[in-house]
Design an enzyme around this catalytic site. Sequence first.
Site, PDB file in Angstrom:
ATOM      1  N   LYS A  59       0.807  -1.224   0.000  1.00 30.24           N
ATOM      2  CA  LYS A  59       0.000   0.000   0.000  1.00 30.24           C
ATOM      3  C   LYS A  59       0.839   1.273   0.000  1.00 30.24           C
ATOM      4  O   LYS A  59       0.409   2.303  -0.515  1.00 30.24           O
ATOM      5  CB  LYS A  59      -0.942   0.005   1.206  1.00 30.24           C
ATOM      6  CG  LYS A  59      -2.018  -1.074   1.153  1.00 30.24           C
ATOM      7  CD  LYS A  59      -3.046  -0.799   0.074  1.00 30.24           C
ATOM      8  CE  LYS A  59      -4.230  -1.763   0.161  1.00 30.24           C
ATOM      9  NZ  LYS A  59      -5.150  -1.580  -0.983  1.00 30.24           N
ATOM     10  N   GLU A  92      -9.506   5.961   3.145  1.00 25.59           N
ATOM     11  CA  GLU A  92     -10.301   4.913   3.767  1.00 25.59           C
ATOM     12  C   GLU A  92      -9.354   3.767   4.084  1.00 25.59           C
ATOM     13  O   GLU A  92      -8.283   3.671   3.482  1.00 25.59           O
ATOM     14  CB  GLU A  92     -11.391   4.438   2.800  1.00 25.59           C
ATOM     15  CG  GLU A  92     -10.915   3.414   1.754  1.00 25.59           C
ATOM     16  CD  GLU A  92      -9.908   3.972   0.762  1.00 25.59           C
ATOM     17  OE1 GLU A  92      -9.893   5.202   0.563  1.00 25.59           O
ATOM     18  OE2 GLU A  92      -9.130   3.175   0.179  1.00 25.59           O
ATOM     19  N   SER A 111       1.668  -9.644  -0.592  1.00 23.10           N
ATOM     20  CA  SER A 111       1.392  -8.205  -0.599  1.00 23.10           C
ATOM     21  C   SER A 111       1.622  -7.511   0.737  1.00 23.10           C
ATOM     22  O   SER A 111       1.801  -6.304   0.792  1.00 23.10           O
ATOM     23  CB  SER A 111      -0.045  -7.974  -1.065  1.00 23.10           C
ATOM     24  OG  SER A 111      -0.944  -8.695  -0.242  1.00 23.10           O
TER      25      SER A 111
END
Lengths: 402, 277
Positions: free
Chosen positions: A94, A116, A386
């Site tokens: 991210k 968010e 991830s």
Amino acid sequence: MQEKLPTQPDAQGKFGPYGGQFVPETLMPALEELLTAYQEARADAEFMGEFHRLLKDYVGRPSALTHAKRLSEQLGGAQIYLKREDLNHSGAHKINNALGQALLAKRMGKKRIVAETGAGQHGVGSATACALLGLECIVYMGTVDIARQQPNVYRMKLLGAEVRPVSSGSKTLKDAINEAIRDWVTNVDSTHYLLGSVLGPHPYPMMVRDFQSVIGAEAREQMLAACGRLPDSIIACVGGGSNAMGIFHAFRDDHEVDFIGVEAGGEGIESGKHAARFADLNISRLGVLQGTKSFVMQTADGQIMETHSISAGLDYPSVGPEHAWMRDQERAGYTYATDAEALAAFQRLSETEGIIPALESAHAVAEAIKLAPTMRPDQILLVNLSGRGDKDLDTVINQLAL
Amino acid sequence: MQRTDRERKQEQTGVSRISQAFERAQKLRSAALMPYFTLGYPTMESSVEIISAVAEESDLLELGVPFSDPLADGPTIQRSTQQALDNGTTVAGCLQMVAQLRRRGIDTPILLMGYYNPVMAYGEEAYVRDAAAAGADGFIIPDLPLEEAAEMEALADNYGLALVYFLAPTSPEARIAAVARHAKGFIYLVSLTGVTGARAALHADLGDFISRVRRQTTVPLAVGFGISTPEQAAAVGQLADGVIVGSAVINAADAAEDKPAAARQFVKSLQEGLNRR
């Protein structure tokens, strides 16, 4: 001869029939401004230089490519390689997108960021990027997710972000996005909405993918260096789908490489408690949610359904429009892993490789565990790991009764 | 079958009924009052009673078709639409309520306000056709900007209904011009950057915004978002052709035992505010 897939959406921001800009009028000029700013920034060597410098010096890129030797041997089939986004600063892929958009916001003169978060990884990534660049950061998070991802809530607060609990609807990622959009529509002049996945109105799906495409670009070089060839398949979990799109993108014209997206199978498709948008086409149909047209899990009357996954980051009723399109084009295939399979994969990767994956990423590992034994030892599976699983310890400890 | 021009002119369409409502209001004073209420709230039965009572004092009605994820709405309308869904309100049920209002003899123009996904699920063409048959006059779809609206606009045109577009204080001149070219019935001006819901004060730049749009179109301009008192309605009525009040009507109904009477009384007070101008 296979055709190349166009790498950009059309002028309306559509990937085939998917995507677009289904937002209130108030936001349309902001999206136009964002698109223009992004196109200018992408063409600006100084901006992209700064982005890549931060990815290297701050995030610690390139992230490693690890041969999961023991796991591969145990499974007795294909060689499994892990793209280690879990090693990134702040613990997941991210941060790549968060830094890119935060830099862009700063360039646009926006001093306030709203974001968010579901699992909290994007919230932490955003809070990190904002702390680094001196931006105010407000993160909306569903109260269900706050309860199951406490460590990330503390992290965001320590990083100086304000975490605003959202208790409407299903109290998860979808509702956090609604609140973030409501904030953005109210403060659009001062605020950039730092959307964390390949979702939402154009240009977000394209822009987030581009910022994440560093994953695949590195992995492609690393695979060639390590094995002298490309993998047979690439496996990634798909919530909104940004880590998957990030690793797929650089390989999209390598037609010998299969793409496999893994959705959250929850308690099984028959149970109805899942977030597998492509697996259950009775309840998942073409629809519009939060600015984009894609597959949406909904009732016969068009109300958005509550989804379920053990992993907060995959617990979302729609999926990035480019994924829907790659599926139509048969460029990518989609499957799912259940909560139980993801938990088993979580534990197995921890024990065999000394790597604790995020529950989201464990879905991709679960698919590799299923697939590898059906393949030859000279074949290669590349799994996008991830994120890391520290945030999930509470959930896992409860489930596994450790 | 070919119709003569004369026959066509005599036919009432949704668009013409909306236009006439603005013209009538203009003759009497100058702003048309368009209250909003959520279909299926607070119960399916009382919803129709409240709307019937409100209609007595209204020039047009904006009726909400509930959606689970109303991202342009503030807390009051969110709560009302969620309650309506919990009551079992469906898109088909909303259209039946519109038909019921028409059977009661209520001829106030009705705009259906609802998000795009339930429309897609119902089927765009079926939705427009059934809404027309039920007696609706137009559609307000907050997440369907001009760029995405070609199909719905063509369908609405086929049935003579209005697809109402929004403009916001953030809309630049080029977007205002584009919306003006497509506008039917009226243009919905969002008074502020934000979601629906009562606000203490009107936005200071509202007059400038309305003038910027007025320079580009003769279509009636109705202003909504944040208008909650007779004084605010009066102030907006001085500037615009229509005043839209939503959350405050719901709050008025919520606060009383006799909800139809309370909602009607509140809307009447808004009308009196407009008449004082």
